[in-house]
Write a protein that holds these residues in place. Structure first.
Motif, PDB file in Angstrom:
ATOM      1  N   TYR A 104       9.532  16.223 -12.233  1.00 16.43           N
ATOM      2  CA  TYR A 104       8.438  15.968 -13.167  1.00 16.43           C
ATOM      3  C   TYR A 104       8.513  16.950 -14.330  1.00 16.43           C
ATOM      4  O   TYR A 104       9.054  18.052 -14.211  1.00 16.43           O
ATOM      5  CB  TYR A 104       7.087  16.125 -12.459  1.00 16.43           C
ATOM      6  CG  TYR A 104       6.909  15.183 -11.292  1.00 16.43           C
ATOM      7  CD1 TYR A 104       6.303  13.941 -11.462  1.00 16.43           C
ATOM      8  CD2 TYR A 104       7.353  15.536 -10.015  1.00 16.43           C
ATOM      9  CE1 TYR A 104       6.138  13.072 -10.388  1.00 16.43           C
ATOM     10  CE2 TYR A 104       7.201  14.677  -8.945  1.00 16.43           C
ATOM     11  CZ  TYR A 104       6.594  13.444  -9.134  1.00 16.43           C
ATOM     12  OH  TYR A 104       6.439  12.589  -8.073  1.00 16.43           O
ATOM     13  N   HIS A 105       7.887  16.540 -15.449  1.00 22.29           N
ATOM     14  CA  HIS A 105       7.832  17.414 -16.617  1.00 22.29           C
ATOM     15  C   HIS A 105       6.780  18.506 -16.462  1.00 22.29           C
ATOM     16  O   HIS A 105       6.954  19.610 -16.994  1.00 22.29           O
ATOM     17  CB  HIS A 105       7.524  16.592 -17.876  1.00 22.29           C
ATOM     18  CG  HIS A 105       8.679  15.746 -18.336  1.00 22.29           C
ATOM     19  ND1 HIS A 105       9.803  16.261 -18.914  1.00 22.29           N
ATOM     20  CD2 HIS A 105       8.865  14.397 -18.287  1.00 22.29           C
ATOM     21  CE1 HIS A 105      10.645  15.285 -19.216  1.00 22.29           C
ATOM     22  NE2 HIS A 105      10.103  14.136 -18.841  1.00 22.29           N
ATOM     23  N   LEU A 106       5.687  18.218 -15.766  1.00 16.71           N
ATOM     24  CA  LEU A 106       4.573  19.154 -15.659  1.00 16.71           C
ATOM     25  C   LEU A 106       4.276  19.467 -14.196  1.00 16.71           C
ATOM     26  O   LEU A 106       4.497  18.633 -13.310  1.00 16.71           O
ATOM     27  CB  LEU A 106       3.319  18.574 -16.321  1.00 16.71           C
ATOM     28  CG  LEU A 106       3.442  18.224 -17.813  1.00 16.71           C
ATOM     29  CD1 LEU A 106       2.170  17.525 -18.281  1.00 16.71           C
ATOM     30  CD2 LEU A 106       3.713  19.472 -18.638  1.00 16.71           C
ATOM     31  N   PHE A 107       3.724  20.663 -13.972  1.00 14.94           N
ATOM     32  CA  PHE A 107       3.362  21.063 -12.612  1.00 14.94           C
ATOM     33  C   PHE A 107       2.296  20.124 -12.045  1.00 14.94           C
ATOM     34  O   PHE A 107       2.384  19.687 -10.890  1.00 14.94           O
ATOM     35  CB  PHE A 107       2.852  22.509 -12.628  1.00 14.94           C
ATOM     36  CG  PHE A 107       2.496  23.035 -11.270  1.00 14.94           C
ATOM     37  CD1 PHE A 107       3.455  23.634 -10.471  1.00 14.94           C
ATOM     38  CD2 PHE A 107       1.199  22.921 -10.774  1.00 14.94           C
ATOM     39  CE1 PHE A 107       3.130  24.114  -9.208  1.00 14.94           C
ATOM     40  CE2 PHE A 107       0.870  23.395  -9.517  1.00 14.94           C
ATOM     41  CZ  PHE A 107       1.838  23.996  -8.735  1.00 14.94           C
ATOM     42  N   ASN A 108       1.278  19.805 -12.865  1.00 14.34           N
ATOM     43  CA  ASN A 108       0.203  18.928 -12.384  1.00 14.34           C
ATOM     44  C   ASN A 108       0.733  17.545 -12.036  1.00 14.34           C
ATOM     45  O   ASN A 108       0.258  16.906 -11.087  1.00 14.34           O
ATOM     46  CB  ASN A 108      -0.901  18.820 -13.438  1.00 14.34           C
ATOM     47  CG  ASN A 108      -1.720  20.096 -13.534  1.00 14.34           C
ATOM     48  OD1 ASN A 108      -1.711  20.911 -12.605  1.00 14.34           O
ATOM     49  ND2 ASN A 108      -2.412  20.287 -14.656  1.00 14.34           N
ATOM     50  N   ASP A 109       1.708  17.082 -12.813  1.00 15.32           N
ATOM     51  CA  ASP A 109       2.292  15.778 -12.496  1.00 15.32           C
ATOM     52  C   ASP A 109       2.996  15.815 -11.145  1.00 15.32           C
ATOM     53  O   ASP A 109       2.962  14.838 -10.380  1.00 15.32           O
ATOM     54  CB  ASP A 109       3.281  15.369 -13.584  1.00 15.32           C
ATOM     55  CG  ASP A 109       2.593  14.979 -14.879  1.00 15.32           C
ATOM     56  OD1 ASP A 109       1.379  14.724 -14.840  1.00 15.32           O
ATOM     57  OD2 ASP A 109       3.277  14.948 -15.928  1.00 15.32           O
ATOM     58  N   ALA A 146       8.733  23.532  -6.903  1.00 18.60           N
ATOM     59  CA  ALA A 146       9.588  24.583  -7.452  1.00 18.60           C
ATOM     60  C   ALA A 146       9.878  24.281  -8.917  1.00 18.60           C
ATOM     61  O   ALA A 146       9.791  23.139  -9.376  1.00 18.60           O
ATOM     62  CB  ALA A 146      10.888  24.681  -6.669  1.00 18.60           C
ATOM     63  N   LYS A 147      10.241  25.326  -9.632  1.00 16.56           N
ATOM     64  CA  LYS A 147      10.507  25.200 -11.067  1.00 16.56           C
ATOM     65  C   LYS A 147      12.007  25.350 -11.336  1.00 16.56           C
ATOM     66  O   LYS A 147      12.660  26.253 -10.812  1.00 16.56           O
ATOM     67  CB  LYS A 147       9.726  26.257 -11.840  1.00 16.56           C
ATOM     68  CG  LYS A 147       9.948  26.215 -13.352  1.00 16.56           C
ATOM     69  CD  LYS A 147       9.058  27.224 -14.061  1.00 16.56           C
ATOM     70  CE  LYS A 147       9.453  28.649 -13.723  1.00 16.56           C
ATOM     71  NZ  LYS A 147       8.641  29.643 -14.466  1.00 16.56           N
ATOM     72  N   ILE A 148      12.537  24.445 -12.162  1.00 19.55           N
ATOM     73  CA  ILE A 148      13.921  24.540 -12.642  1.00 19.55           C
ATOM     74  C   ILE A 148      13.870  24.830 -14.136  1.00 19.55           C
ATOM     75  O   ILE A 148      13.288  24.054 -14.904  1.00 19.55           O
ATOM     76  CB  ILE A 148      14.700  23.234 -12.413  1.00 19.55           C
ATOM     77  CG1 ILE A 148      14.626  22.788 -10.953  1.00 19.55           C
ATOM     78  CG2 ILE A 148      16.150  23.395 -12.863  1.00 19.55           C
ATOM     79  CD1 ILE A 148      15.210  21.402 -10.720  1.00 19.55           C
ATOM     80  N   THR A 149      14.474  25.938 -14.553  1.00 17.55           N
ATOM     81  CA  THR A 149      14.565  26.258 -15.980  1.00 17.55           C
ATOM     82  C   THR A 149      15.949  25.862 -16.476  1.00 17.55           C
ATOM     83  O   THR A 149      16.963  26.268 -15.903  1.00 17.55           O
ATOM     84  CB  THR A 149      14.325  27.755 -16.229  1.00 17.55           C
ATOM     85  OG1 THR A 149      13.037  28.115 -15.710  1.00 17.55           O
ATOM     86  CG2 THR A 149      14.365  28.056 -17.722  1.00 17.55           C
ATOM     87  N   LEU A 150      15.976  25.059 -17.526  1.00 15.50           N
ATOM     88  CA  LEU A 150      17.234  24.552 -18.071  1.00 15.50           C
ATOM     89  C   LEU A 150      17.689  25.452 -19.216  1.00 15.50           C
ATOM     90  O   LEU A 150      17.058  25.496 -20.272  1.00 15.50           O
ATOM     91  CB  LEU A 150      17.061  23.112 -18.564  1.00 15.50           C
ATOM     92  CG  LEU A 150      16.524  22.113 -17.524  1.00 15.50           C
ATOM     93  CD1 LEU A 150      16.420  20.722 -18.141  1.00 15.50           C
ATOM     94  CD2 LEU A 150      17.401  22.088 -16.282  1.00 15.50           C
TER      95      LEU A 150
END
Length: 409
Positions: A104-109, A146-150
């Motif tokens: 997803y693009h957003l955490f809330n999504d 989890a977060k992926i930073t590109l």
């Protein structure tokens, strides 16, 4: 009928079928705070009671780790096409019991499972250092995010693959291979040099420098890694070459009596071209239409091995037969091109003539009329004879020439 009363019960683990009443749990809903088997009795009035049971088990949330994906560009832009699934093993710490619900693009999504990214395996970042959120679930349906930073960086800019030659005549002096880095401080990169000879397994040369000294042919691959983790490589194919060794010069007569042909024979691992008297190199070792006399042969390695090889040689002009019968034609034998030879040589020795057994038949001055076919005042037999003569240059170097001719009566 409508329910008039609720009562909740619990059977603790391990389950034995003995439910205990939960005090104060008299509502239609009950908030569970521990695992176990729960039962609810519903009083429907008129002595009617309905019940239901449910087992509540707790499971831990998936353990996940935020991570980065690195894209390395050759075109020096800030955008790169990623496969987001490349980050999963690091996010889940290689826990194969966990799986990706979606990206997803957003955490809330991600929390609400709204607006999933459909092209996750072919995703181009929309902004610099874009953050993507991935929902990870276990078999119980428990989810963590989890977060992926590109991150997008530039590949090291280097030269392309290269073919070079090692000159065997310089062995054991090494030649230096270069990583080919074009931009940046060489000390800011890591280098891995690999070698393969086409026979044995690839060897890591354990060299972390931008250059490598070598004395052996083969394929050398250098991998260059930037501080950002971008890796490029290039191959340098090293082939042996060498200066030539002139082994023979074959002289052939032509139909034109004042001209000859020669063939230059050489050995060596180079790719050679040839010239006579420093005029127009050619690939063929055969030269036609040469004048008798002094010449310089040059053999050049087209692969660049130096020095060029040169050899002086002289083609003697003399009759291939003579007929000493006092008819005024071909009564004497001698060299024909003495005067032209003396342009390049300081002096010419007397010419010694032998029979086929090595017996000296005559010694003549090259400036005289020549040999008249007599030995000790007697006519010799008609047959083949051999001669030798020394050519002395202006530095005192002696070149011995030999040949043969026929005496015909």
């Amino acid at each position: 009928p409508a329910a008039t009363q609720y009562q909740w019960y619990k059977d603790n683990v391990p389950y034995d079928g003995n439910f205990t009443i939960i005090g104060g749990a008299n509502n239609q809903t009950y908030t569970v705070t521990s695992e176990g088997k729960y039962k609810v009795e519903v009083d429907l009035g008129n002595g009617c009671v309905s019940e239901g049971q449910i087992i509540i088990e707790y499971d831990s949330l998936p353990v996940v780790t935020d991570t980065n994906l690195i894209g390395c560009n050759d075109d020096f832009t800030d955008f790169y096409t990623f496969d987001l699934s490349d980050a999963v093993s690091e996010i889940t710490n290689n826990d194969t019991s966990l799986f990706v619900e979606n990206y997803y693009h957003l955490f809330n999504d991600a929390e609400n499972q709204n607006g999933a990214i459909t092209n996750f395996d072919n995703y181009t970042n929309q902004v610099i250092n874009e953050e993507i959120f991935v929902r990870i679930e276990n078999q119980s349906g428990c989810a963590s995010i989890a977060k992926i930073t590109l991150n997008v960086f530039n590949n090291p800019k280097i030269l392309g693959d290269e073919d070079i030659y090692y000159c065997l005549n310089t062995y054991p002096s090494p030649i230096t291979l270069d990583s080919g880095l074009l931009i940046g401080n060489p000390n800011d990169f890591q280098y891995t040099w690999l070698f393969e000879d086409g026979v044995n397994p690839i060897i890591n040369l354990n060299n972390n420098f931008p250059t490598l000294d070598i004395i052996k042919k083969g394929v050398y691959t250098v991998e260059i890694e930037s501080l950002d983790g971008c890796i490029v490589s290039r191959k340098i194919t090293v082939t042996n070459s060498d200066t030539a060794t002139i082994t023979n010069i074959i002289v052939s007569e032509t139909l034109i009596r004042t001209r000859v042909s020669i063939k230059i024979e050489v050995t060596g691992e180079g790719d050679y071209e040839y010239a006579v008297d420093n005029y127009n190199f050619q690939d063929s070792p055969i030269f036609n239409g040469l004048l008798y006399g002094y010449h310089i042969i040059t053999v050049n390695d087209k692969n660049g091995c130096l020095p060029n090889v040169q050899k002086e040689f002289t083609i003697l002009q003399y009759p291939k037969f003579f007929t000493p019968n006092n008819d005024g034609r071909y009564d004497y034998w001698n060299l024909n091109n003495t005067n032209s030879l003396l342009v390049h040589y300081n002096s010419i020795s007397n010419i010694t003539i032998y029979d086929r057994f090595g017996k000296v038949m005559a010694i003549i001055d090259p400036k005289s009329n020549g040999w008249n076919g007599f030995y000790n005042g007697k006519i010799v037999f008609p047959e083949d004879y051999w001669f030798s003569v020394d050519l002395i240059d202006f530095k005192g170097k002696v070149t011995k020439k030999i040949g043969h001719f026929s005496l015909v009566r």
